[in-house]
Design a protein around this motif. Structure first.
Motif, PDB file in Angstrom:
ATOM      1  N   SER A 267       0.679  -1.291   0.075  1.00  0.00           N
ATOM      2  CA  SER A 267       0.084   0.141  -0.159  1.00  0.00           C
ATOM      3  C   SER A 267       0.945   1.380   0.022  1.00  0.00           C
ATOM      4  CB  SER A 267      -0.807  -0.124   1.338  1.00  0.00           C
ATOM      5  OG  SER A 267      -0.132   0.267   2.323  1.00  0.00           O
ATOM      6  N   ASN A 268       0.267   2.434  -0.099  1.00  0.00           N
ATOM      7  CA  ASN A 268       0.898   3.733   0.057  1.00  0.00           C
ATOM      8  C   ASN A 268       1.330   3.728   1.871  1.00  0.00           C
ATOM      9  OD1 ASN A 268      -2.067   3.885   0.414  1.00  0.00           O
ATOM     10  ND2 ASN A 268      -1.643   5.657   1.217  1.00  0.00           N
ATOM     11  N   ILE A 269       2.539   4.583   1.946  1.00  0.00           N
ATOM     12  CA  ILE A 269       2.792   4.721   3.174  1.00  0.00           C
ATOM     13  C   ILE A 269       1.927   5.824   3.866  1.00  0.00           C
ATOM     14  CG2 ILE A 269       4.711   5.327   4.684  1.00  0.00           C
ATOM     15  CD1 ILE A 269       6.398   3.820   2.506  1.00  0.00           C
ATOM     16  N   VAL A 270       1.512   5.723   5.074  1.00  0.00           N
ATOM     17  CA  VAL A 270       0.860   6.521   5.626  1.00  0.00           C
ATOM     18  C   VAL A 270       1.733   7.052   7.042  1.00  0.00           C
ATOM     19  CG1 VAL A 270      -1.492   6.228   4.999  1.00  0.00           C
ATOM     20  CG2 VAL A 270      -0.573   5.093   7.091  1.00  0.00           C
ATOM     21  N   ASN A 271       1.745   8.313   7.382  1.00  0.00           N
ATOM     22  CA  ASN A 271       2.589   8.888   8.673  1.00  0.00           C
ATOM     23  C   ASN A 271       1.697   9.670   9.471  1.00  0.00           C
ATOM     24  OD1 ASN A 271       5.267   8.429   7.476  1.00  0.00           O
ATOM     25  ND2 ASN A 271       4.981   9.596   5.787  1.00  0.00           N
ATOM     26  N   THR A 272       2.180   9.526  10.502  1.00  0.00           N
ATOM     27  CA  THR A 272       1.261  10.425  11.710  1.00  0.00           C
ATOM     28  C   THR A 272       2.196  10.809  12.793  1.00  0.00           C
ATOM     29  OG1 THR A 272      -0.618   8.962  11.575  1.00  0.00           O
ATOM     30  CG2 THR A 272      -0.230  10.454  13.783  1.00  0.00           C
ATOM     31  N   GLU A 273       2.577  12.055  12.731  1.00  0.00           N
ATOM     32  CA  GLU A 273       3.372  12.936  13.407  1.00  0.00           C
ATOM     33  C   GLU A 273       2.781  12.853  14.991  1.00  0.00           C
ATOM     34  OE1 GLU A 273       6.279  16.955  14.134  1.00  0.00           O
ATOM     35  OE2 GLU A 273       4.698  16.643  12.229  1.00  0.00           O
ATOM     36  N   VAL A 274       3.818  12.494  16.021  1.00  0.00           N
ATOM     37  CA  VAL A 274       3.394  12.695  17.407  1.00  0.00           C
ATOM     38  C   VAL A 274       3.765  14.086  17.867  1.00  0.00           C
ATOM     39  CG1 VAL A 274       3.740  11.685  19.729  1.00  0.00           C
ATOM     40  CG2 VAL A 274       3.836  10.177  17.944  1.00  0.00           C
ATOM     41  N   ILE A 275       2.561  14.934  17.718  1.00  0.00           N
ATOM     42  CA  ILE A 275       3.093  16.386  17.860  1.00  0.00           C
ATOM     43  C   ILE A 275       3.660  16.781  19.180  1.00  0.00           C
ATOM     44  CG2 ILE A 275       0.942  17.270  18.339  1.00  0.00           C
ATOM     45  CD1 ILE A 275       1.578  19.190  15.890  1.00  0.00           C
ATOM     46  N   SER A 276       3.210  15.751  20.373  1.00  0.00           N
ATOM     47  CA  SER A 276       3.636  15.850  21.511  1.00  0.00           C
ATOM     48  C   SER A 276       4.938  16.127  21.787  1.00  0.00           C
ATOM     49  CB  SER A 276       3.100  14.999  22.287  1.00  0.00           C
ATOM     50  OG  SER A 276       1.748  15.016  22.501  1.00  0.00           O
ATOM     51  N   ASP A 277       5.845  15.487  20.757  1.00  0.00           N
ATOM     52  CA  ASP A 277       7.183  15.411  20.913  1.00  0.00           C
ATOM     53  C   ASP A 277       7.828  16.494  19.878  1.00  0.00           C
ATOM     54  OD1 ASP A 277       7.172  13.172  22.482  1.00  0.00           O
ATOM     55  OD2 ASP A 277       7.176  11.774  20.889  1.00  0.00           O
TER      56      ASP A 277
ATOM     57  N   SER B  65      -1.608  27.041  14.435  1.00  0.00           N
ATOM     58  CA  SER B  65      -2.077  28.281  14.611  1.00  0.00           C
ATOM     59  C   SER B  65      -3.121  28.182  15.647  1.00  0.00           C
ATOM     60  CB  SER B  65      -3.003  28.289  13.390  1.00  0.00           C
ATOM     61  OG  SER B  65      -3.858  27.257  13.227  1.00  0.00           O
ATOM     62  N   ASN B  66      -3.480  29.456  16.056  1.00  0.00           N
ATOM     63  CA  ASN B  66      -4.447  29.957  17.076  1.00  0.00           C
ATOM     64  C   ASN B  66      -4.250  29.250  18.460  1.00  0.00           C
ATOM     65  OD1 ASN B  66      -7.011  30.993  17.723  1.00  0.00           O
ATOM     66  ND2 ASN B  66      -8.247  29.039  17.435  1.00  0.00           N
ATOM     67  N   ILE B  67      -3.116  29.601  18.698  1.00  0.00           N
ATOM     68  CA  ILE B  67      -2.360  29.324  20.074  1.00  0.00           C
ATOM     69  C   ILE B  67      -3.077  29.900  21.236  1.00  0.00           C
ATOM     70  CG2 ILE B  67      -0.538  28.647  21.478  1.00  0.00           C
ATOM     71  CD1 ILE B  67       1.128  28.783  19.090  1.00  0.00           C
ATOM     72  N   LEU B  68      -3.992  29.218  22.070  1.00  0.00           N
ATOM     73  CA  LEU B  68      -4.604  29.776  23.265  1.00  0.00           C
ATOM     74  C   LEU B  68      -3.863  29.351  24.676  1.00  0.00           C
ATOM     75  CD1 LEU B  68      -8.374  29.332  22.192  1.00  0.00           C
ATOM     76  CD2 LEU B  68      -7.010  31.201  21.841  1.00  0.00           C
ATOM     77  N   PHE B  69      -3.549  30.127  25.404  1.00  0.00           N
ATOM     78  CA  PHE B  69      -2.593  30.020  26.399  1.00  0.00           C
ATOM     79  C   PHE B  69      -3.292  30.462  27.892  1.00  0.00           C
ATOM     80  CE2 PHE B  69       0.312  31.153  29.518  1.00  0.00           C
ATOM     81  CZ  PHE B  69       1.656  30.158  29.473  1.00  0.00           C
ATOM     82  N   ASN B  70      -3.288  29.428  28.652  1.00  0.00           N
ATOM     83  CA  ASN B  70      -3.861  29.722  30.176  1.00  0.00           C
ATOM     84  C   ASN B  70      -3.050  28.861  30.951  1.00  0.00           C
ATOM     85  OD1 ASN B  70      -5.819  27.632  29.600  1.00  0.00           O
ATOM     86  ND2 ASN B  70      -6.043  27.491  31.664  1.00  0.00           N
ATOM     87  N   ASP B  71      -3.197  29.373  32.449  1.00  0.00           N
ATOM     88  CA  ASP B  71      -2.086  28.578  33.344  1.00  0.00           C
ATOM     89  C   ASP B  71      -3.327  28.442  34.677  1.00  0.00           C
ATOM     90  OD1 ASP B  71       0.959  28.510  34.103  1.00  0.00           O
ATOM     91  OD2 ASP B  71      -0.183  29.130  35.871  1.00  0.00           O
TER      92      ASP B  71
ATOM     93  N   TYR C 224      -4.468  24.442  20.573  1.00  0.00           N
ATOM     94  CA  TYR C 224      -3.971  24.904  19.364  1.00  0.00           C
ATOM     95  C   TYR C 224      -4.435  24.091  18.036  1.00  0.00           C
ATOM     96  CZ  TYR C 224      -0.590  20.896  19.999  1.00  0.00           C
ATOM     97  OH  TYR C 224      -0.268  19.685  20.159  1.00  0.00           O
ATOM     98  N   ASN C 225      -4.465  24.445  16.755  1.00  0.00           N
ATOM     99  CA  ASN C 225      -4.685  24.022  15.723  1.00  0.00           C
ATOM    100  C   ASN C 225      -3.416  23.282  14.965  1.00  0.00           C
ATOM    101  OD1 ASN C 225      -7.440  24.392  16.019  1.00  0.00           O
ATOM    102  ND2 ASN C 225      -7.348  26.173  15.221  1.00  0.00           N
ATOM    103  N   ALA C 226      -3.547  22.212  14.532  1.00  0.00           N
ATOM    104  CA  ALA C 226      -2.111  21.401  13.545  1.00  0.00           C
ATOM    105  C   ALA C 226      -2.842  20.344  12.895  1.00  0.00           C
ATOM    106  CB  ALA C 226      -0.888  21.341  14.474  1.00  0.00           C
ATOM    107  N   GLY C 227      -2.628  20.347  11.487  1.00  0.00           N
ATOM    108  CA  GLY C 227      -2.799  19.467  10.547  1.00  0.00           C
ATOM    109  C   GLY C 227      -4.402  18.932  10.700  1.00  0.00           C
ATOM    110  N   GLY C 228      -5.064  19.902  10.675  1.00  0.00           N
ATOM    111  CA  GLY C 228      -6.628  20.095  10.475  1.00  0.00           C
ATOM    112  C   GLY C 228      -7.151  19.587  11.854  1.00  0.00           C
ATOM    113  N   ARG C 229      -6.483  19.454  12.973  1.00  0.00           N
ATOM    114  CA  ARG C 229      -7.039  19.119  14.171  1.00  0.00           C
ATOM    115  C   ARG C 229      -6.962  20.003  15.379  1.00  0.00           C
ATOM    116  NH1 ARG C 229      -5.290  13.914  16.815  1.00  0.00           N
ATOM    117  NH2 ARG C 229      -7.528  14.155  18.020  1.00  0.00           N
ATOM    118  N   ASN C 230      -7.957  20.268  16.486  1.00  0.00           N
ATOM    119  CA  ASN C 230      -7.827  21.099  17.512  1.00  0.00           C
ATOM    120  C   ASN C 230      -7.340  20.061  18.528  1.00  0.00           C
ATOM    121  OD1 ASN C 230      -9.571  22.432  20.052  1.00  0.00           O
ATOM    122  ND2 ASN C 230      -8.282  23.889  18.939  1.00  0.00           N
TER     123      ASN C 230
END
Length: 252
Positions: A27-37, A71-77, A142-148
């Motif tokens: 098949s084609n290769i699919v990739n998922t980036e673990v954005i936490s890292d 994008s659209n990085i919302l920050f609170n503490d 935040y938003n990345a790769g089409g996900r919130n």
């Protein structure tokens, strides 16, 4: 980290001449980036502990090492009891943002690939101390790769210490006659959170009186030769411990 996956299928078929063939298809290769890292969210503090009423600067560094525009990085503490935010102390990338509220949160914009955003703010420990230790962490939406997405930073834990020492003094007579003795009692209590060492007690003998020699007692035990006017050592005090010092004077 990127998680890579590919399917493989093996199959057989028979040709018209009767021969059997076996082949494999990928098949084609699919990739998922673990954005936490790769989207780093690191919280630090300029203090490892606080005394009552002292201030610490908290810094959160956001670094986009991912393959995606963020994008659209919302920050609170989130801050535990025992400390409070200092209003108007927020800076974003070195620019003061006095209207930003750390509890309700605020938008710090977007992060291109390789971008860095730094948020700083101050907290102050309660005085008097109400909780120990104090903890806090930041939350980033935040938003990345089409996900919130939403993640927390690491948690900062800061012990809050108190150097409090209380001295309560009493006298056995509110009124007295000449020639009578006055019996003074001082109760010294370690009301803080730290061991107290090298304690020295001193008490100037009041005008119009003389110190009664050998009248000093420490925790009820007579201490010959000690004089409050010149001072003397007391035992170390663990947290919550007290020592009682007594002595007499005679009214001239």
């Amino acid at each position: 980290m990127t998680i890579t996956n590919q399917s493989q299928n093996e199959f057989s078929y028979t040709l018209p001449n009767g021969s059997i063939q076996t082949e494999t298809r990928l098949s084609n290769i699919v990739n998922t980036e673990v954005i936490s890292d790769s989207f780093l969210k690191v919280k630090t503090s300029d203090r490892t502990f606080l005394q009552e009423g002292e201030t610490a600067t908290q810094t959160v560094t956001l670094t986009n090492n991912s393959l995606f525009y963020i994008s659209n990085i919302l920050f609170n503490d989130t801050l535990s009891s025992g400390a409070s935010y200092i209003t108007g102390s927020v800076f974003v990338n070195g620019v003061s943002q006095p209207t930003y509220d750390l509890v309700t949160g605020f938008n710090v914009g977007d992060l291109p690939i390789g971008g860095v955003t730094i948020v700083t703010y101050k907290i102050t420990a309660n005085n008097p101390l109400t909780q120990n230790p104090v903890t806090n962490y930041a939350t980033v939406n935040y938003n990345a790769g089409g996900r919130n997405l939403q993640e927390n930073t690491n948690t900062i834990t800061m012990p809050v210490v108190s150097n409090r020492l209380t001295i309560v003094k009493g006298v056995d007579k509110p009124v007295a006659l000449k020639g009578e003795n006055l019996h003074y009692t001082s109760t010294i209590t370690n009301t803080g959170t730290l061991l107290k060492t090298n304690l020295i007690f001193q008490d100037q003998i009041p005008t119009g009186t003389n110190f009664v020699t050998d009248s000093v007692k420490i925790n009820g035990v007579s201490q010959l030769g000690l004089n409050p006017a010149t001072g003397f050592s007391l035992p170390d005090l663990q947290v919550g411990e007290s020592v009682i010092v007594e002595f007499d004077v005679v009214i001239l």
